[in-house]
Design an enzyme around this catalytic site. Sequence first.
Site, PDB file in Angstrom:
ATOM      1  N   ASP A   1       0.736  -0.924  -0.063  1.00 15.00           N
ATOM      2  CA  ASP A   1       0.127  -0.294  -0.087  1.00 15.00           C
ATOM      3  C   ASP A   1       1.107   1.181  -0.214  1.00 15.00           C
ATOM      4  O   ASP A   1       2.273   1.319   0.923  1.00 15.00           O
ATOM      5  CB  ASP A   1      -1.079  -0.095   0.768  1.00 15.00           C
ATOM      6  N   ASP A   2      -0.038   2.225   0.179  1.00 19.14           N
ATOM      7  CA  ASP A   2       1.115   3.130   0.291  1.00 19.14           C
ATOM      8  C   ASP A   2       1.097   3.937   0.748  1.00 19.14           C
ATOM      9  O   ASP A   2       2.148   4.602   1.454  1.00 19.14           O
ATOM     10  CB  ASP A   2      -0.102   4.209  -0.890  1.00 19.14           C
TER      11      ASP A   2
ATOM     12  N   ASP B   1      -1.966   4.628   8.040  1.00 16.10           N
ATOM     13  CA  ASP B   1      -2.526   5.834   8.837  1.00 16.10           C
ATOM     14  C   ASP B   1      -2.670   4.895   9.741  1.00 16.10           C
ATOM     15  O   ASP B   1      -1.975   5.030  10.844  1.00 16.10           O
ATOM     16  CB  ASP B   1      -3.249   6.480   7.769  1.00 16.10           C
TER      17      ASP B   1
END
Length: 169
Positions: A100-101, A104
């Site tokens: 994933d980028d 969070d």
Amino acid sequence: MAPPRYYTVTWDQLHRDAKALAWRLHGKGPEGGGFKGIVAITRGGLIPAAIVARELDCRLIESVSVITYGKDGEEQNRGEPTVAKSPVAAGDGTGWLVLDDLVDTGTTARVVRGMLPGAHFATIYAKPAGRPLVDSFVTEVSQDTWILFPWDTEPQFVAPIARSAAAGG
């Protein structure tokens, strides 16, 4: 409450960071022999997955889609995570790389980890709340930083300071 910080990532920087992640991942996987395939978490993980797949010479790509934001993309409109597409080809994730980028709060990561407990989980960027859920990452940013990815922004003309209303001009 402090205003959010913004961190703008350009296409060039994203490519460099994804390649740096590939260097960290090279030689990992089952017995150091590489990964069976990559599971890209949509949508943010698609482009990093393509770059890492090229660098690791991995041709088997799967995807998983977990929806955690409301339609407007605002964090305060989060609902329960919904799996819109499962990564069927990856089984329990053993031997696979999940990409994933960004991690969070860890909401998406927890869902995907539950589906693919045997996978190696990697992101380019990690925030403190989600960092314990990933095995590899490149850059840590503060929890109050909002990352502006190149697919979410576009270059625009900005008037010189001398002509802006704030400068009295």
